[in-house]
Design a protein around this motif. Sequence first.
Motif, PDB file in Angstrom:
ATOM      1  N   ALA A 151       0.761  -1.247  -0.113  1.00  0.00           N
ATOM      2  CA  ALA A 151      -0.042  -0.060   0.052  1.00  0.00           C
ATOM      3  C   ALA A 151       0.907   1.243   0.162  1.00  0.00           C
ATOM      4  O   ALA A 151       1.856   1.407   1.065  1.00  0.00           O
ATOM      5  CB  ALA A 151      -0.948  -0.097   1.229  1.00  0.00           C
ATOM      6  N   PRO A 152       1.101   2.053  -1.157  1.00  0.00           N
ATOM      7  CA  PRO A 152       1.866   3.039  -1.253  1.00  0.00           C
ATOM      8  C   PRO A 152       1.469   4.399  -0.250  1.00  0.00           C
ATOM      9  O   PRO A 152       2.268   4.958   0.259  1.00  0.00           O
ATOM     10  CB  PRO A 152       1.813   3.646  -2.422  1.00  0.00           C
ATOM     11  CG  PRO A 152       0.567   2.943  -3.131  1.00  0.00           C
ATOM     12  CD  PRO A 152       0.160   1.687  -2.327  1.00  0.00           C
ATOM     13  N   ILE A 153       0.317   4.341   0.086  1.00  0.00           N
ATOM     14  CA  ILE A 153      -0.112   5.505   0.932  1.00  0.00           C
ATOM     15  C   ILE A 153      -1.304   4.908   1.844  1.00  0.00           C
ATOM     16  O   ILE A 153      -1.847   3.589   1.726  1.00  0.00           O
ATOM     17  CB  ILE A 153      -0.666   6.605   0.143  1.00  0.00           C
ATOM     18  CG1 ILE A 153      -2.095   6.205  -0.692  1.00  0.00           C
ATOM     19  CG2 ILE A 153       0.351   7.269  -0.499  1.00  0.00           C
ATOM     20  CD1 ILE A 153      -2.907   7.345  -1.197  1.00  0.00           C
ATOM     21  N   THR A 154      -1.384   5.699   2.989  1.00  0.00           N
ATOM     22  CA  THR A 154      -2.807   5.495   3.718  1.00  0.00           C
ATOM     23  C   THR A 154      -3.252   6.791   3.647  1.00  0.00           C
ATOM     24  O   THR A 154      -2.844   7.690   3.610  1.00  0.00           O
ATOM     25  CB  THR A 154      -2.628   4.580   4.993  1.00  0.00           C
ATOM     26  OG1 THR A 154      -4.065   4.454   5.498  1.00  0.00           O
ATOM     27  CG2 THR A 154      -1.831   5.673   6.092  1.00  0.00           C
ATOM     28  N   THR A 206       5.428   4.530   1.017  1.00  0.00           N
ATOM     29  CA  THR A 206       6.391   4.103   0.162  1.00  0.00           C
ATOM     30  C   THR A 206       7.502   5.002   0.370  1.00  0.00           C
ATOM     31  O   THR A 206       8.784   4.675   0.432  1.00  0.00           O
ATOM     32  CB  THR A 206       6.117   4.120  -1.072  1.00  0.00           C
ATOM     33  OG1 THR A 206       5.110   2.975  -1.508  1.00  0.00           O
ATOM     34  CG2 THR A 206       7.168   3.997  -2.135  1.00  0.00           C
ATOM     35  N   GLY A 207       7.176   6.394   0.496  1.00  0.00           N
ATOM     36  CA  GLY A 207       8.307   7.417   0.689  1.00  0.00           C
ATOM     37  C   GLY A 207       9.281   7.301   1.768  1.00  0.00           C
ATOM     38  O   GLY A 207      10.321   7.254   2.009  1.00  0.00           O
ATOM     39  N   LEU A 208       8.586   7.015   2.956  1.00  0.00           N
ATOM     40  CA  LEU A 208       8.801   6.942   4.121  1.00  0.00           C
ATOM     41  C   LEU A 208       9.847   5.713   4.534  1.00  0.00           C
ATOM     42  O   LEU A 208      11.233   5.707   4.925  1.00  0.00           O
ATOM     43  CB  LEU A 208       7.946   6.875   5.438  1.00  0.00           C
ATOM     44  CG  LEU A 208       7.030   7.976   5.662  1.00  0.00           C
ATOM     45  CD1 LEU A 208       5.944   7.502   6.610  1.00  0.00           C
ATOM     46  CD2 LEU A 208       8.074   9.227   6.538  1.00  0.00           C
ATOM     47  N   HIS A 209       9.164   4.608   3.696  1.00  0.00           N
ATOM     48  CA  HIS A 209      10.231   3.368   3.514  1.00  0.00           C
ATOM     49  C   HIS A 209      11.419   3.379   2.873  1.00  0.00           C
ATOM     50  O   HIS A 209      12.187   2.562   3.150  1.00  0.00           O
ATOM     51  CB  HIS A 209       9.260   2.132   3.277  1.00  0.00           C
ATOM     52  CG  HIS A 209       8.197   1.819   4.205  1.00  0.00           C
ATOM     53  ND1 HIS A 209       7.334   0.786   4.032  1.00  0.00           N
ATOM     54  CD2 HIS A 209       7.682   2.213   5.368  1.00  0.00           C
ATOM     55  CE1 HIS A 209       6.481   0.489   4.896  1.00  0.00           C
ATOM     56  NE2 HIS A 209       6.987   1.467   5.696  1.00  0.00           N
ATOM     57  N   LEU A 210      11.503   4.273   1.934  1.00  0.00           N
ATOM     58  CA  LEU A 210      12.505   4.500   1.238  1.00  0.00           C
ATOM     59  C   LEU A 210      13.602   5.559   1.314  1.00  0.00           C
ATOM     60  O   LEU A 210      14.069   6.006   0.550  1.00  0.00           O
ATOM     61  CB  LEU A 210      12.326   4.382  -0.459  1.00  0.00           C
ATOM     62  CG  LEU A 210      11.658   3.127  -0.877  1.00  0.00           C
ATOM     63  CD1 LEU A 210      10.982   3.322  -2.279  1.00  0.00           C
ATOM     64  CD2 LEU A 210      12.512   1.979  -0.644  1.00  0.00           C
ATOM     65  N   ASP A 211      13.278   6.368   2.727  1.00  0.00           N
ATOM     66  CA  ASP A 211      14.063   7.523   2.931  1.00  0.00           C
ATOM     67  C   ASP A 211      15.278   6.939   3.681  1.00  0.00           C
ATOM     68  O   ASP A 211      15.399   6.484   4.784  1.00  0.00           O
ATOM     69  CB  ASP A 211      13.110   8.200   3.864  1.00  0.00           C
ATOM     70  CG  ASP A 211      13.793   9.556   4.147  1.00  0.00           C
ATOM     71  OD1 ASP A 211      15.237   9.728   4.246  1.00  0.00           O
ATOM     72  OD2 ASP A 211      12.923  10.401   4.441  1.00  0.00           O
ATOM     73  N   GLU A 212      16.500   7.538   3.342  1.00  0.00           N
ATOM     74  CA  GLU A 212      17.742   6.993   3.351  1.00  0.00           C
ATOM     75  C   GLU A 212      17.969   7.511   4.926  1.00  0.00           C
ATOM     76  O   GLU A 212      18.741   7.256   5.533  1.00  0.00           O
ATOM     77  CB  GLU A 212      18.681   7.242   2.764  1.00  0.00           C
ATOM     78  CG  GLU A 212      19.445   8.950   2.654  1.00  0.00           C
ATOM     79  CD  GLU A 212      18.508   9.575   1.862  1.00  0.00           C
ATOM     80  OE1 GLU A 212      18.824  10.803   1.667  1.00  0.00           O
ATOM     81  OE2 GLU A 212      17.457   9.129   0.948  1.00  0.00           O
TER      82      GLU A 212
END
Length: 504
Positions: free
Chosen positions: A370-373, A405-411
Amino acid sequence: MGLLEISLALLAIGFLIYKWSTATFKTFEARKLYFEKPYPLVGNSGGSFFQRRSFQKELSEFYDRTREQKLAGFFNLRTPMIAVNDPQLIKKVCIKDFDHFPNHPLVFHSDERLVNDMVSSMTDQRWKHMRNTLSPVFTAAKMRNMFTLMNESFAECLQHLDTSASLPGQKGFEVDMKALCNKLSNDIIATTAFGLKVNSYKNPENEFYDIGQTLVFTRGLGFFKFMLASMMPRIFKFLGLTIFETAKIEYFVRLVVDAIRYREQHNISRPDMIQLLMEAKKESQNNWTDDEIVAQCFIFFFAAFENNSNFICTTTYELLHNPEVQERLYEEVKETQGSLNGGSLTYDTVQKMTYMDMVISESLRKWSLAPITDRICTKDYTLTDEDGSKLFDFKAGDRVIIPITGLHLDERYFPEPRKFDPERFSEERKGELVPYTYLPFGVGPRNCIGNRYALMQIKGFLFNLLLNYKIEASPKTTKDLWESARGLNFVPSEGLWMHLVPRK
């Protein structure tokens, strides 16, 4: 009518469409919220709309460009949405001040049977009552009993694979993991949610599978109708269209209602969703209708069918690209099998597999299903920073998205985010996780109620698969799944091919 009149009429129609498609685009400018320039009709989601990239990739790239802003305006087609990028603000919106954001916005407005009776579509007190009714259904104790039904489906899947493995003169064989897992997901939903025993490997044309496929709206006509209902609900209704065919809905209603009546008459009990809902209905003070009960089974097609199938695909894809991870997981699987002393795999045994849990957790991070909630503001609300300074005035009706998705791929939160590293979730390191940056099943009271169901399905299947097969790349394996995914489809339309080598 002459050529000039036709040309003028077309220009007028084009102008009206342009004005309609951009009518919402001043929303954030007027309210002094940072946003990126949207494009007519598609807003900020043109890449996924035109099938140039996946929605996950589009959201991730948008987040990367705007993450320094605690809040950012995003246009999903014509719909203005407010992205909450900051973990502490996510906590405020989704938990601390939940009473201002208690509902999911309706994806599409429809009076179709079952659609508004699903718990995900319910709002306010009605949602709260149904959620309280359903919560006991998804406890570990109830999932423990349901796992026996999943075990039967795993066994049928392995029998199907063994048929391919027994062909003479070959070491291993190619399999489309997406096609395989669609059938597995279908059979598990049939048995656990609808009380129906089907084997889609022996009988791929079975009615349940055929009808179920028509309800998935990530592709084909279903996708077109879904987009039209989302963007132009009045035109959708005027044309007399429906998201789901009435006959298909009636099929599922009959399945569940007939099963309930038969079990009541013959005092039959089975550890599936129908049984659990029958028991929950008796204990609930709410007089739930048959349709409201059926709708909770029906939601599995949207929450579980595609997602659980893709979940297995992305995890096995990582295992074939990371053979050292696969080997370590195989060692844990072998050790676990030894501890069973010839018995069947159980829910409790699966829960004890620590490396399996690490692998699955990392898969959910890297491949956010789920890319967003989302949430919708139900009453005016002023969002403040930690020091009490005002950040933004939300109005009733504002749509909010949490960019998972953005949070999960934030370095900043997950170093080397494109690297598959299960050690992030080891006992030693998982305490380093920044709260509200890892949200695979959503966040707060409206998180995914079926997370245990999804996790036990993939863990049980991986246990059985790795025990019998080594997963390798085949010549047809997608080289870069992240780059090749399109629209709402995470897995390429041509399938996700892998090579399975029998271990015995």
